[in-house]
Design a protein around this motif. Structure first.
Motif, PDB file in Angstrom:
ATOM      1  N   ARG A   1      17.218 -51.808 -38.360  1.00  0.00           N
ATOM      2  CA  ARG A   1      17.675 -50.500 -38.848  1.00  0.00           C
ATOM      3  C   ARG A   1      17.732 -50.512 -40.373  1.00  0.00           C
ATOM      4  O   ARG A   1      17.841 -51.560 -40.994  1.00  0.00           O
ATOM      5  CB  ARG A   1      19.048 -50.168 -38.271  1.00  0.00           C
ATOM      6  CG  ARG A   1      19.107 -50.214 -36.754  1.00  0.00           C
ATOM      7  CD  ARG A   1      20.487 -49.866 -36.250  1.00  0.00           C
ATOM      8  NE  ARG A   1      20.755 -48.453 -36.412  1.00  0.00           N
ATOM      9  CZ  ARG A   1      20.472 -47.535 -35.487  1.00  0.00           C
ATOM     10  NH1 ARG A   1      19.885 -47.889 -34.358  1.00  0.00           N
ATOM     11  NH2 ARG A   1      20.750 -46.274 -35.706  1.00  0.00           N
TER      12      ARG A   1
ATOM     13  N   LYS B   1      23.072 -57.092 -33.612  1.00  0.00           N
ATOM     14  CA  LYS B   1      22.396 -56.126 -32.748  1.00  0.00           C
ATOM     15  C   LYS B   1      22.540 -54.695 -33.244  1.00  0.00           C
ATOM     16  O   LYS B   1      21.751 -53.821 -32.883  1.00  0.00           O
ATOM     17  CB  LYS B   1      22.937 -56.235 -31.312  1.00  0.00           C
ATOM     18  CG  LYS B   1      24.402 -55.842 -31.157  1.00  0.00           C
ATOM     19  CD  LYS B   1      24.865 -56.015 -29.723  1.00  0.00           C
ATOM     20  CE  LYS B   1      26.324 -55.597 -29.553  1.00  0.00           C
ATOM     21  NZ  LYS B   1      26.515 -54.160 -29.767  1.00  0.00           N
ATOM     22  N   ASP B   2      23.544 -54.470 -34.088  1.00  0.00           N
ATOM     23  CA  ASP B   2      23.784 -53.119 -34.598  1.00  0.00           C
ATOM     24  C   ASP B   2      23.065 -52.831 -35.908  1.00  0.00           C
ATOM     25  O   ASP B   2      23.041 -51.681 -36.356  1.00  0.00           O
ATOM     26  CB  ASP B   2      25.290 -52.885 -34.793  1.00  0.00           C
ATOM     27  CG  ASP B   2      26.058 -52.923 -33.483  1.00  0.00           C
ATOM     28  OD1 ASP B   2      25.476 -52.522 -32.466  1.00  0.00           O
ATOM     29  OD2 ASP B   2      27.232 -53.362 -33.499  1.00  0.00           O
ATOM     30  N   ILE B   3      22.508 -53.869 -36.552  1.00  0.00           N
ATOM     31  CA  ILE B   3      21.904 -53.646 -37.870  1.00  0.00           C
ATOM     32  C   ILE B   3      20.462 -54.117 -37.965  1.00  0.00           C
ATOM     33  O   ILE B   3      19.676 -53.543 -38.722  1.00  0.00           O
ATOM     34  CB  ILE B   3      22.759 -54.312 -38.979  1.00  0.00           C
ATOM     35  CG1 ILE B   3      22.362 -53.770 -40.354  1.00  0.00           C
ATOM     36  CG2 ILE B   3      22.666 -55.814 -38.933  1.00  0.00           C
ATOM     37  CD1 ILE B   3      23.289 -54.182 -41.475  1.00  0.00           C
TER      38      ILE B   3
ATOM     39  N   GLU C   1      27.963 -61.044 -40.537  1.00  0.00           N
ATOM     40  CA  GLU C   1      28.703 -60.373 -39.456  1.00  0.00           C
ATOM     41  C   GLU C   1      30.202 -60.442 -39.716  1.00  0.00           C
ATOM     42  O   GLU C   1      30.918 -59.440 -39.565  1.00  0.00           O
ATOM     43  CB  GLU C   1      28.378 -61.037 -38.115  1.00  0.00           C
ATOM     44  CG  GLU C   1      26.987 -60.761 -37.585  1.00  0.00           C
ATOM     45  CD  GLU C   1      26.774 -61.366 -36.209  1.00  0.00           C
ATOM     46  OE1 GLU C   1      26.393 -60.632 -35.285  1.00  0.00           O
ATOM     47  OE2 GLU C   1      27.008 -62.585 -36.050  1.00  0.00           O
TER      48      GLU C   1
ATOM     49  N   HIS D   1      24.408 -48.250 -42.938  1.00  0.00           N
ATOM     50  CA  HIS D   1      25.735 -48.878 -42.901  1.00  0.00           C
ATOM     51  C   HIS D   1      26.386 -48.967 -44.272  1.00  0.00           C
ATOM     52  O   HIS D   1      27.582 -49.215 -44.367  1.00  0.00           O
ATOM     53  CB  HIS D   1      25.635 -50.287 -42.309  1.00  0.00           C
ATOM     54  CG  HIS D   1      25.262 -50.317 -40.856  1.00  0.00           C
ATOM     55  ND1 HIS D   1      26.194 -50.216 -39.851  1.00  0.00           N
ATOM     56  CD2 HIS D   1      24.051 -50.406 -40.250  1.00  0.00           C
ATOM     57  CE1 HIS D   1      25.578 -50.273 -38.671  1.00  0.00           C
ATOM     58  NE2 HIS D   1      24.281 -50.385 -38.893  1.00  0.00           N
TER      59      HIS D   1
ATOM     60  N   ILE E   1      29.864 -56.176 -38.949  1.00  0.00           N
ATOM     61  CA  ILE E   1      28.716 -55.498 -38.332  1.00  0.00           C
ATOM     62  C   ILE E   1      27.907 -56.542 -37.571  1.00  0.00           C
ATOM     63  O   ILE E   1      27.442 -57.530 -38.158  1.00  0.00           O
ATOM     64  CB  ILE E   1      27.827 -54.819 -39.388  1.00  0.00           C
ATOM     65  CG1 ILE E   1      28.631 -53.815 -40.218  1.00  0.00           C
ATOM     66  CG2 ILE E   1      26.637 -54.134 -38.735  1.00  0.00           C
ATOM     67  CD1 ILE E   1      27.861 -53.227 -41.375  1.00  0.00           C
TER      68      ILE E   1
END
Length: 583
Positions: A175, A170-172, A162, A180, A167
């Motif tokens: 996914r 929770k955003d990666i 992070e 990214h 990043i």
């Protein structure tokens, strides 16, 4: 993998022979004791929850009751211990298993049983424990940790990752990692494709991030790759510091070399440009005129200026006239000046460029465009070192050196009586032919780096990196405009560049169309692994060396582009080059 000691095996049971009655079975079940009836490689296992099966049949023989009820059979497995992995045992269970699992010792003696629900609970708890161990380890190490499954979906992203990439989890998590990052630049995805480990390898997963990566494929019990794990040590600050130190050192060296040797301005190490520099150094200190010829944009004016700086005249003016850009009627007064009253009534008149460059150098570009009357006066000056201003009568002695340049074949113009032969012979005592850029493509890399630094300073931008495809495009192009065209293209790229990176999309369309992309070929190309095999399977080291040398020449020495074309990593390329003494 699992702690077999925690497996919930119920050991309170009574073993009965197959000839027992149903009543005997029921008697033990009423007491809360499970009953096991071994049958060859299986067993019947009943608990008090099975009493409803037997109530109407208490006096019937068990053999008659059970002979047609194979659906009540339980799987008989060896008891898990240090040598028997419970996980592997459970993975062998038929998918339709519903009855309790019976365990036996090595001598065949039944020791207990497990209910299916108990096994599921045990496996879930063990999985939770191992997940806790793993995620605690991932957040304990000081490297960025990334784990993906076989589809490239991120299933672990630690706190250091992070911080390194900015990043959030929770955003990666959950996914695709390619959302990214550029998938073509990710080591962990290449490792999934190639199935090989990566150790202590420099990598730039995206612009602005530099890491030292270790990565391994995750392989299941069947030998299939089910994911990949990568740990990345962030060395961005170290790389930037090194770049700053290198730039500072390079700047000092450039300043020193520029002061000591003006010829360092002429970039390139090719044989052709080396011959030009050697000849230019020999004539720099002489007084005689010099003739430079070559196509437009090859650097004639730059060479003339460097020769002036390397001569004893360096403290005096260097003046340039383009004979093709001044109307013929004004060129004479521009060169030789005019005396007062000749045009405007000015009593003192005006010095021409020859006079203004006294003790220095006058560079006459496009000398082939010089009118005949001016050719005559220029020849007189070369022979006598004296001029007379237009409209004047006073001879003025000068010591201006003439360096002339042309794109035309002056000998042919002499034959056609378009240029004075005596002036041609006076100018060409020493002549230097400058090679075209297409004849010295090995110098493109050095020229590009020079122009990149020059325009980065001009536009106040960081010095960008160039994708290997860009350098390959430069090497495949013939550059009809020579150095001037290359300079214009580099300036365009630097203006358009983003994130300190110059990519193929920043090039003019005519360069893009002629350049196939390395990672996305138009036609089907062998995969990198196959290309590597082709390199390894060459019959001799001499063939390997020859292939590497040919590819290096094609990419102008660019190691990244060479490695891509050969289908090997940069580390492998460097090792091969070291082995073959190509470094």
């Amino acid at each position: 993998m699992f702690n077999y000691e925690h497996l919930p095996i119920h050991r309170q049971l009574h073993t009965l022979p197959f000839q027992s009655t149903v009543g005997e079975i029921v008697e033990h079940l009423y007491k809360g004791v499970a009953v096991c009836i071994p049958v060859e490689n299986n067993a019947y296992l009943f608990t008090n929850e099975d009493l409803w099966l037997f109530k109407p049949l208490e006096h019937e023989a068990a053999i008659h009751f059970l002979k047609d009820r194979t659906n009540l059979l339980s799987i008989l497995l060896p008891t898990p211990d240090a040598t028997v992995d419970a996980c592997e045992l459970f993975m062998q269970l038929p998918s339709a298993t519903q009855r309790p699992i019976v365990f036996k010792e090595k001598d065949g003696a039944v020791v207990g049983y497990c209910l299916i629900a108990d096994i599921i609970t045990f496996l879930c708890k063990e999985q939770q424990k191992f997940s806790s161990y793993f995620y605690t380890l991932a957040d304990t190490v000081t490297d960025a940790v990334t784990v993906v499954d076989s589809s490239g979906t991120v299933i672990c992203w630690n706190s250091i990752a992070e911080e390194t990439y900015g990043i959030l989890k929770k955003d990666i998590l959950g996914r695709r990692i390619g959302e990214h990052f550029d998938p073509q630049a990710l080591m962990v995805l290449k490792m999934l494709d190639e199935g090989r480990m990566i150790r202590n390898t420099y990598h730039q997963p995206r612009s602005g991030n530099h890491v030292l990566v270790n990565a391994s494929p995750i392989i299941d019990s069947n030998g299939d790759i089910i994911g990949g794990i990568a740990t990345e040590q962030d060395i961005t600050q170290l790389v930037r510091l090194n770049d700053e130190l290198y730039s500072s050192h390079r700047s000092r060296l450039d300043d020193q070399s520029t002061h000591d040797d003006p010829f360092c301005y002429i970039k390139g190490t090719s044989r052709l440009i080396g011959n030009v520099i050697r000849l230019a150094k020999k004539v720099a200190g002489t007084e005689n005129p010099l003739l430079l010829f070559g196509e437009a944009g090859v650097g004639k004016e730059q060479l003339a200026q460097v020769i002036h700086q390397a001569s004893p005249r360096t403290a005096h003016p260097f003046i340039t006239i383009n004979c093709g850009s001044i109307p013929g009627g004004l060129l004479e007064s521009e060169l030789f000046g005019f005396q007062g009253g000749a045009f405007s009534g000015n009593d003192t008149g005006s010095a021409g460029k020859l006079e203004m460059a006294d003790q220095g150098t006058l560079f006459l570009n496009e000398i082939d465009r010089l009118p005949m009357d001016c050719q005559t006066k220029l020849l007189q000056y070369i022979q006598q070192q004296i001029i007379v201003r237009t409209g004047g009568t006073l001879p003025i002695p000068l010591r201006t050196r003439i360096i002339a340049a042309t794109e035309q074949d002056l000998q042919m113009m002499v034959d056609m009586q378009l240029f004075r032969s005596d002036l041609y012979y006076a100018l060409s005592i020493i002549s230097i032919a400058l090679p075209t850029l297409r004849e010295r493509k090995e110098d493109i890399h050095a020229l590009v780096q020079t122009f990149v630094r020059q325009f980065a300073l001009k536009y106040q931008k960081p010095i960008p990196q160039l994708d290997p495809e860009v350098m390959l495009a430069f090497s495949n192009y013939d550059w009809p405009g020579n150095i001037n065209e290359l300079m214009s293209v580099v300036e365009r790229c630097l203006i358009l560049s983003e994130n300190e990176q110059i990519s193929l999309s920043h090039l003019p369309l005519h360069l893009q169309k002629k350049q196939p992309q390395l990672d996305k070929p138009v036609i089907k190309q062998p995969q990198p692994e196959n290309q590597l095999n082709m390199l390894k399977l060459l019959s001799s080291e001499e063939e390997e060396r020859s292939l590497i040398e040919t590819t290096l020449a094609k990419t102008l020495g660019n190691k990244s582009a060479t490695a891509k074309l050969l289908g090997i990593s940069r580390g492998t390329l460097y090792n091969k080059m070291k082995e073959f003494q190509l470094l």
